[in-house]
Design an enzyme around this catalytic site. Structure first.
Site, PDB file in Angstrom:
ATOM      1  N   LYS A   1      -6.183 -16.858  -8.397  1.00  0.00           N
ATOM      2  CA  LYS A   1      -7.002 -16.551  -7.656  1.00  0.00           C
ATOM      3  C   LYS A   1      -7.949 -15.412  -7.510  1.00  0.00           C
ATOM      4  O   LYS A   1      -7.230 -14.895  -6.153  1.00  0.00           O
ATOM      5  CB  LYS A   1      -7.374 -18.407  -7.501  1.00  0.00           C
ATOM      6  CG  LYS A   1      -7.056 -19.529  -6.755  1.00  0.00           C
ATOM      7  CD  LYS A   1      -7.918 -20.078  -7.253  1.00  0.00           C
ATOM      8  CE  LYS A   1      -7.490 -21.513  -8.063  1.00  0.00           C
ATOM      9  NZ  LYS A   1      -8.598 -22.360  -9.023  1.00  0.00           N
TER      10      LYS A   1
ATOM     11  N   GLU B   1      25.744   6.727  27.979  1.00  0.00           N
ATOM     12  CA  GLU B   1      24.638   5.578  27.968  1.00  0.00           C
ATOM     13  C   GLU B   1      24.542   4.506  28.624  1.00  0.00           C
ATOM     14  O   GLU B   1      23.324   3.078  29.065  1.00  0.00           O
ATOM     15  CB  GLU B   1      24.218   5.261  26.882  1.00  0.00           C
ATOM     16  CG  GLU B   1      23.299   4.483  26.579  1.00  0.00           C
ATOM     17  CD  GLU B   1      22.370   4.753  24.558  1.00  0.00           C
ATOM     18  OE1 GLU B   1      21.383   4.228  24.260  1.00  0.00           O
ATOM     19  OE2 GLU B   1      23.627   5.779  24.172  1.00  0.00           O
TER      20      GLU B   1
ATOM     21  N   ILE C   1       3.700   1.792  -0.820  1.00  0.00           N
ATOM     22  CA  ILE C   1       4.694   1.969  -1.849  1.00  0.00           C
ATOM     23  C   ILE C   1       3.401   2.105  -3.699  1.00  0.00           C
ATOM     24  O   ILE C   1       3.966   2.884  -4.175  1.00  0.00           O
ATOM     25  CB  ILE C   1       5.794   0.568  -3.074  1.00  0.00           C
ATOM     26  CG1 ILE C   1       6.365   0.495  -1.469  1.00  0.00           C
ATOM     27  CG2 ILE C   1       5.711   0.692  -3.733  1.00  0.00           C
ATOM     28  CD1 ILE C   1       7.006   1.281  -1.682  1.00  0.00           C
TER      29      ILE C   1
ATOM     30  N   HIS D   1      21.148  11.696  11.059  1.00  0.00           N
ATOM     31  CA  HIS D   1      20.681  10.535  10.535  1.00  0.00           C
ATOM     32  C   HIS D   1      20.745  11.210   8.797  1.00  0.00           C
ATOM     33  O   HIS D   1      19.371  11.443   8.506  1.00  0.00           O
ATOM     34  CB  HIS D   1      19.943  10.171  11.004  1.00  0.00           C
ATOM     35  CG  HIS D   1      19.644   9.035  12.053  1.00  0.00           C
ATOM     36  ND1 HIS D   1      20.367   7.836  12.149  1.00  0.00           N
ATOM     37  CD2 HIS D   1      20.007  10.176  13.262  1.00  0.00           C
ATOM     38  CE1 HIS D   1      20.295   7.671  13.418  1.00  0.00           C
ATOM     39  NE2 HIS D   1      19.416   8.736  14.241  1.00  0.00           N
TER      40      HIS D   1
ATOM     41  N   GLY E   1      26.943   5.352  15.837  1.00  0.00           N
ATOM     42  CA  GLY E   1      27.775   4.153  14.694  1.00  0.00           C
ATOM     43  C   GLY E   1      29.302   5.646  14.866  1.00  0.00           C
ATOM     44  O   GLY E   1      30.524   5.555  15.587  1.00  0.00           O
TER      45      GLY E   1
ATOM     46  N   GLU F   1      -8.989  -2.350  14.594  1.00  0.00           N
ATOM     47  CA  GLU F   1      -8.192  -1.428  15.181  1.00  0.00           C
ATOM     48  C   GLU F   1      -8.976  -0.023  14.159  1.00  0.00           C
ATOM     49  O   GLU F   1      -8.485   0.505  14.002  1.00  0.00           O
ATOM     50  CB  GLU F   1      -6.851  -1.230  14.733  1.00  0.00           C
ATOM     51  CG  GLU F   1      -6.910  -2.319  16.504  1.00  0.00           C
ATOM     52  CD  GLU F   1      -6.972  -4.122  15.810  1.00  0.00           C
ATOM     53  OE1 GLU F   1      -6.969  -4.430  14.310  1.00  0.00           O
ATOM     54  OE2 GLU F   1      -5.825  -4.645  16.535  1.00  0.00           O
TER      55      GLU F   1
ATOM     56  N   GLY G   1      21.150   3.297  17.192  1.00  0.00           N
ATOM     57  CA  GLY G   1      20.738   2.803  17.588  1.00  0.00           C
ATOM     58  C   GLY G   1      20.566   2.631  19.432  1.00  0.00           C
ATOM     59  O   GLY G   1      20.867   4.025  19.951  1.00  0.00           O
TER      60      GLY G   1
ATOM     61  N   GLU H   1      20.664   9.540   6.347  1.00  0.00           N
ATOM     62  CA  GLU H   1      19.681   9.185   5.607  1.00  0.00           C
ATOM     63  C   GLU H   1      18.610   9.241   5.126  1.00  0.00           C
ATOM     64  O   GLU H   1      17.424   8.770   4.468  1.00  0.00           O
ATOM     65  CB  GLU H   1      19.647   7.132   5.948  1.00  0.00           C
ATOM     66  CG  GLU H   1      18.913   7.193   7.688  1.00  0.00           C
ATOM     67  CD  GLU H   1      20.306   7.138   8.930  1.00  0.00           C
ATOM     68  OE1 GLU H   1      19.267   7.035   9.517  1.00  0.00           O
ATOM     69  OE2 GLU H   1      21.226   8.050   7.842  1.00  0.00           O
TER      70      GLU H   1
ATOM     71  N   CYS I   1      25.157   8.561  13.991  1.00  0.00           N
ATOM     72  CA  CYS I   1      24.529   8.534  15.705  1.00  0.00           C
ATOM     73  C   CYS I   1      25.242   7.786  16.520  1.00  0.00           C
ATOM     74  O   CYS I   1      26.210   7.884  17.048  1.00  0.00           O
ATOM     75  CB  CYS I   1      23.099   8.383  15.359  1.00  0.00           C
ATOM     76  SG  CYS I   1      22.175   8.766  16.719  1.00  0.00           S
TER      77      CYS I   1
ATOM     78  N   GLN J   1     -12.664 -10.666  -4.296  1.00  0.00           N
ATOM     79  CA  GLN J   1     -14.428 -10.520  -3.738  1.00  0.00           C
ATOM     80  C   GLN J   1     -13.807 -10.596  -2.562  1.00  0.00           C
ATOM     81  O   GLN J   1     -15.211  -9.875  -2.504  1.00  0.00           O
ATOM     82  CB  GLN J   1     -14.023 -11.872  -4.689  1.00  0.00           C
ATOM     83  CG  GLN J   1     -13.904 -12.126  -6.592  1.00  0.00           C
ATOM     84  CD  GLN J   1     -14.822 -13.070  -6.577  1.00  0.00           C
ATOM     85  OE1 GLN J   1     -16.134 -13.285  -6.315  1.00  0.00           O
ATOM     86  NE2 GLN J   1     -14.260 -13.961  -8.099  1.00  0.00           N
TER      87      GLN J   1
ATOM     88  N   LYS K   1       0.262  -1.129  -0.020  1.00  0.00           N
ATOM     89  CA  LYS K   1      -0.068   0.205   0.086  1.00  0.00           C
ATOM     90  C   LYS K   1       0.821   1.121  -0.472  1.00  0.00           C
ATOM     91  O   LYS K   1       0.271   2.374  -0.515  1.00  0.00           O
ATOM     92  CB  LYS K   1      -0.830  -0.060   1.174  1.00  0.00           C
ATOM     93  CG  LYS K   1      -2.121  -1.251   1.143  1.00  0.00           C
ATOM     94  CD  LYS K   1      -3.455  -1.232   2.276  1.00  0.00           C
ATOM     95  CE  LYS K   1      -2.755  -0.614   3.554  1.00  0.00           C
ATOM     96  NZ  LYS K   1      -1.910  -1.804   4.586  1.00  0.00           N
TER      97      LYS K   1
END
Length: 534
Positions: free
Chosen positions: A186, A403, A18, A505, A381, A148, A352, A507, A379, A191, A16
């Site tokens: 099928k 941490e 994509i 980040h 890393g 839900e 992480g 990315e 991060c 349906q 959905k």
């Protein structure tokens, strides 16, 4: 304003998200301003505290919202920065309604799912009406029939009544399975799924049918007849070798044409030329490199979805395929790190939380630094690169992050003083876009070619400036900081061909046709290193 709603049936994971992202790209290529939002039925207010194994990665928007990973797909496909208004959960809806009830906003009335919950949902749908967007695409998470999701389905049914017929369109994504032995598609699950949707008062205008093989005309006619949609609105969505080819596949199948007709869109001519060139280029890549992704959540690859896609984007820019090895950091030791990583051309350590597997990450970083293997840290890393350098170069054996060790004598990574009073979990998080000032005459400056950049964050621990002079004396320099130079955003090792890490980040802002500069540079360095060795 035009409204497109995308629901799913039969099973989850049919695409959905994509489909929504691809349709957004096709409509944008016709000259429309598009935004996309996702309604998730779970009761968590947002996925920020959910385990990556439960929900995959947490995608972060420019305004600091922790959202569903589908928003990453949306942004990568339509190349628009989304906001917190694009990620809505059941938990958020009910929290808002309860807060209003406590304040007396409902004037003592009995608060019910209809109309109060559904009105709150519609308020989020209509929130884009005063924006410059032409079309809002809304994906409803889960599948039709889930208890839900019922309030969301009821809300979008009401939108269909409240708005003009030509302004609302319903797309249902469903499955055409092949039963082993019969060797034929099928239609019965489709349906039944459509029947369930119709029983809730929603008649789908378009069916996007996921299948593993071509859908014959006779099957389209059958689905059209039994599901009460026109034949041209039965759109095949075959599994693609390249995710970014899906928009063009759906264009060829006629999805955008059907949508434009139903919504009475005036601009119908597609301008997919640039996207077509990109797909052609990707399809003709012959070289390949191998990147080791050293992670804590590698059992579910979606935990690193944006990192994976960004590595691919960096590969596209360098005309190389990127093969990714997902390596569990808990399996890496000082004794086996050479064996595990010897086949890889580059090493990436992503973000992480928590202490599990930290020693393995540190060993992988040490290996990349000492062997002059291209390294990119993100991060956590970056934080572990600082700890590794402190322990193995500066010989501060007990160096650590608070941490993992609150009483460490050498907290090279810590929570800043002004944040210590905030004890609520998540309260110390730095979320969303922040500026980074890049130091001149550094690799980072060569990569970004700008002094000030904006990148997204999701973390609570920071580089400890008390150790800055000591690190830089040995060559681990701070190449990027906050404009006031109080927060360290990037580090790089001067005595290494490519050893760079960022607190942010990168990315989250990478696109297939506009890849993140750090990933492009990382892949370029890895490619150079590989073929120099060959």
């Amino acid at each position: 304003m035009k409204y497109i709603f995308i629901t799913g049936g039969v099973v989850s994971g049919l695409g959905k998200g994509i489909t929504a992202a691809s349709l957004g790209r096709l409509l944008k290529n016709r000259g429309y301003k598009i935004t996309i939002q996702k309604f998730d039925p779970y009761i968590n207010v947002d996925p920020g505290t959910m385990s990556p194994y439960e929900h995959g990665e947490v995608f972060v928007t420019e305004d600091g919202a922790e959202t569903d990973l589908d928003l990453g797909h949306y942004e990568r496909f339509i190349d628009e920065n989304l906001t917190k208004n694009s990620s809505i959960t059941t938990g958020r809806i009910y929290s808002n309604v309860i807060a209003k009830e406590r304040k007396g906003d409902y004037l003592g009335k009995t608060v019910q799912v209809i109309p109060h919950i559904t009105n709150e949902i519609k308020e989020k749908i209509y929130s884009f009406e005063n924006s410059d967007n032409d079309i809002v695409i809304t994906e409803i998470g889960g599948t039709v029939g889930d208890i839900e999701g019922l309030p969301f389905l009821e809300a979008i049914r009401q939108v269909g009544i409240e708005k003009k017929e030509e302004d609302v369109l319903y797309i249902h994504v469903t499955l055409l399975p092949i039963v082993e032995g019969s060797n034929e598609l099928k239609s019965k699950p489709t349906q039944h799924s459509v029947k369930e949707l119709q029983s809730l008062g929603i008649k789908p205008d378009v069916l996007v049918c996921r299948s593993q093989c071509d859908i014959e005309e006779t099957m389209k006619e059958k689905i059209s007849l039994f599901c009460n949609v026109s034949k041209e609105a039965v759109i095949p969505n075959l599994t693609a070798d390249n995710l970014y080819a899906v928009p063009l596949n759906l264009e060829k199948a006629g999805l955008a044409k059907v949508v434009a007709k139903k919504l009475n869109l005036k601009k119908t001519e597609p301008h997919n030329e640039n996207w077509e060139k990109m797909i052609y280029k990707i399809g003709n890549i012959s070289k390949s490199i191998k990147i080791a992704l050293i992670g804590k959540y590698v059992k579910l690859h979606d935990s690193y979805l944006s990192v994976v896609e960004s590595l691919k984007h960096g590969g596209f820019a360098n005309n190389v395929n990127v093969e990714i090895g997902f390596i569990d950091c808990e399996l890496i030791t000082r004794e086996n790190v050479n064996i595990i990583l010897k086949e890889y051309d580059g090493v990436l350590v992503p973000g992480g939380f928590g202490s599990r597997g930290i020693d393995g990450k540190i060993e992988a970083i040490k290996y990349a630094r000492e062997k002059h293997i291209p390294f990119l840290g993100i991060c956590l890393g970056m934080q572990m690169a600082v700890v590794e350098f402190a322990r193995n170069v500066l010989k501060i054996e007990d160096a650590n992050s608070t941490e993992f060790d609150l009483v460490t004598k050498y907290p090279v990574i810590h929570i800043m003083e002004e944040q210590k009073e905030i004890t609520r979990k998540g309260g110390t998080m730095r979320l969303g876009a922040y500026p980074c000032k890049i130091k001149d005459k550094t690799k980072a400056r060569e990569i970004y070619k700008e002094e000030i950049i904006m990148e997204r964050h999701r973390h609570r621990y920071e580089y400890n400036n008390k150790y800055k002079e000591l690190f830089e004396r040995e060559g681990l320099i701070c190449s990027g900081t906050s404009p006031d130079e109080n927060l360290v955003e990037m580090i790089e090792y001067e005595k290494h061909p490519f050893f760079i890490a960022s607190q942010f980040h990168p990315e989250f802002k990478s696109r297939p046709d506009k890849p993140a500069p750090l990933f492009v540079a990382f892949i370029k360095a890895t490619l150079k290193n590989k073929f120099m060795q060959d």
